[in-house]
Scaffold this motif. Structure first.
Motif, mmCIF file in Angstrom:
data_model
loop_
_atom_site.group_PDB
_atom_site.id
_atom_site.type_symbol
_atom_site.label_atom_id
_atom_site.label_comp_id
_atom_site.label_asym_id
_atom_site.label_seq_id
_atom_site.Cartn_x
_atom_site.Cartn_y
_atom_site.Cartn_z
ATOM 1 N N HIS A 229 0.823 -1.215 0.000
ATOM 2 C CA HIS A 229 0.000 0.000 0.000
ATOM 3 C C HIS A 229 0.857 1.264 0.000
ATOM 4 N N CYS A 230 1.881 1.327 0.885
ATOM 5 C CA CYS A 230 2.640 2.580 1.022
ATOM 6 C C CYS A 230 4.149 2.419 0.837
ATOM 7 N N SER A 231 4.629 1.208 0.597
ATOM 8 C CA SER A 231 6.049 0.893 0.417
ATOM 9 C C SER A 231 6.874 0.988 1.700
ATOM 10 N N ASN B 194 2.956 -6.542 9.895
ATOM 11 C CA ASN B 194 2.425 -5.174 9.943
ATOM 12 C C ASN B 194 3.315 -4.182 9.223
ATOM 13 N N CYS B 195 2.692 -3.143 8.648
ATOM 14 C CA CYS B 195 3.444 -2.063 8.013
ATOM 15 C C CYS B 195 4.117 -1.222 9.094
ATOM 16 N N SER B 196 5.370 -0.864 8.854
ATOM 17 C CA SER B 196 6.137 -0.057 9.816
ATOM 18 C C SER B 196 5.589 1.362 9.925
ATOM 19 N N ASN B 197 4.753 1.781 8.988
ATOM 20 C CA ASN B 197 4.191 3.139 9.025
ATOM 21 C C ASN B 197 2.881 3.214 9.810
ATOM 22 N N TYR B 198 2.554 2.171 10.545
ATOM 23 C CA TYR B 198 1.311 2.167 11.312
ATOM 24 C C TYR B 198 1.222 3.398 12.225
ATOM 25 N N ALA C 134 1.980 10.055 7.590
ATOM 26 C CA ALA C 134 1.363 9.167 6.592
ATOM 27 C C ALA C 134 1.087 7.803 7.213
ATOM 28 N N PRO C 135 0.077 7.699 8.073
ATOM 29 C CA PRO C 135 -0.196 6.405 8.714
ATOM 30 C C PRO C 135 -0.703 5.363 7.724
ATOM 31 N N CYS C 136 -0.305 4.110 7.946
ATOM 32 C CA CYS C 136 -0.739 3.004 7.086
ATOM 33 C C CYS C 136 -1.206 1.874 7.991
ATOM 34 N N THR C 137 -2.373 1.339 7.720
ATOM 35 C CA THR C 137 -2.939 0.284 8.562
ATOM 36 C C THR C 137 -2.844 -1.101 7.928
ATOM 37 N N PHE C 138 -2.087 -1.236 6.831
ATOM 38 C CA PHE C 138 -2.016 -2.533 6.155
ATOM 39 C C PHE C 138 -1.354 -3.570 7.053
ATOM 40 N N SER C 139 -1.954 -4.760 7.099
ATOM 41 C CA SER C 139 -1.367 -5.888 7.815
ATOM 42 C C SER C 139 -1.847 -7.185 7.168
#
Length: 181
Positions: free
Chosen positions: A100-102, A113-117, A122-127
């Motif tokens: 999603h966000c690289s 989990n994405c480290s940008n959580y 730029a929060p990212c909730t991808f897991s």
């Protein structure tokens, strides 16, 4: 009189036999006066005792997702251990890039989990949950989802009533979640 040795597999560095020793696992060519190979894997890595079957898999696959490591403070964590080309062992919590966000995808106790959580800008909730439909998602499957957008093959899953069904895991169109395809 020489006693038998427990052979764990082939050395990825020189092709010799890897044997179990009192302190871990070594290539047979790393024992004695003039060792010609550097392979030496400690029996305890990250405050966790390695099992023989894990060493066998590590020698074959070179990467292994394991739980139960512990920090110096005693906090438990999962990670990927890697047997490098020079015979050293690395602990790598990063398994790839977030689709999603690289950001970096990290191994967690219940999910990748994405480290940008927690990133404020730029929060990212991808897991990727480590258990989906009763299927334990493997390291290879999580990497496939991140790199290719879906698993290469259908996976065995289970319904609430125990019946078995097969689905691939893939990315939703917005690349924010993993869905069954």
């Amino acid at each position: 009189m020489e006693t038998e040795k427990k052979i764990m597999g082939r050395c990825p560095l020189c092709g010799g036999n890897v044997v179990k020793t009192c302190k871990g696992y070594r290539c047979e060519h790393n024992i004695g006066e003039q060792p010609s190979c550097a392979l030496n894997i400690n029996a305890i890595i990250g405050n966790r005792k390695m099992e023989d079957n894990e060493i066998v898999r590590l020698l074959e696959e070179r990467f292994l997702l394991l739980d139960g490591f512990a920090s110096k403070e005693g906090k438990s964590f999962p990670t990927v251990i890697e047997l490098t080309d020079d015979g050293t062992i690395n602990m790598r919590p990063v398994i790839g890039k977030c689709p999603h966000c690289s950001g970096d995808m990290l191994v967690g106790s219940r999910a990748f989990n994405c480290s940008n959580y927690g990133n404020q800008q730029a929060p990212c909730t991808f897991s990727i949950w480590r258990n989906i439909g009763g299927h334990q998602v493997t390291l290879a499957e999580a990497k496939e989802i991140c790199e290719k957008g879906m698993t290469a093959s259908e996976l065995e899953m289970y319904r609430e009533d125990g019946t078995i069904y097969h689905k691939r895991l893939g990315l939703s169109p917005d690349k924010l979640q993993v869905i069954k395809i």
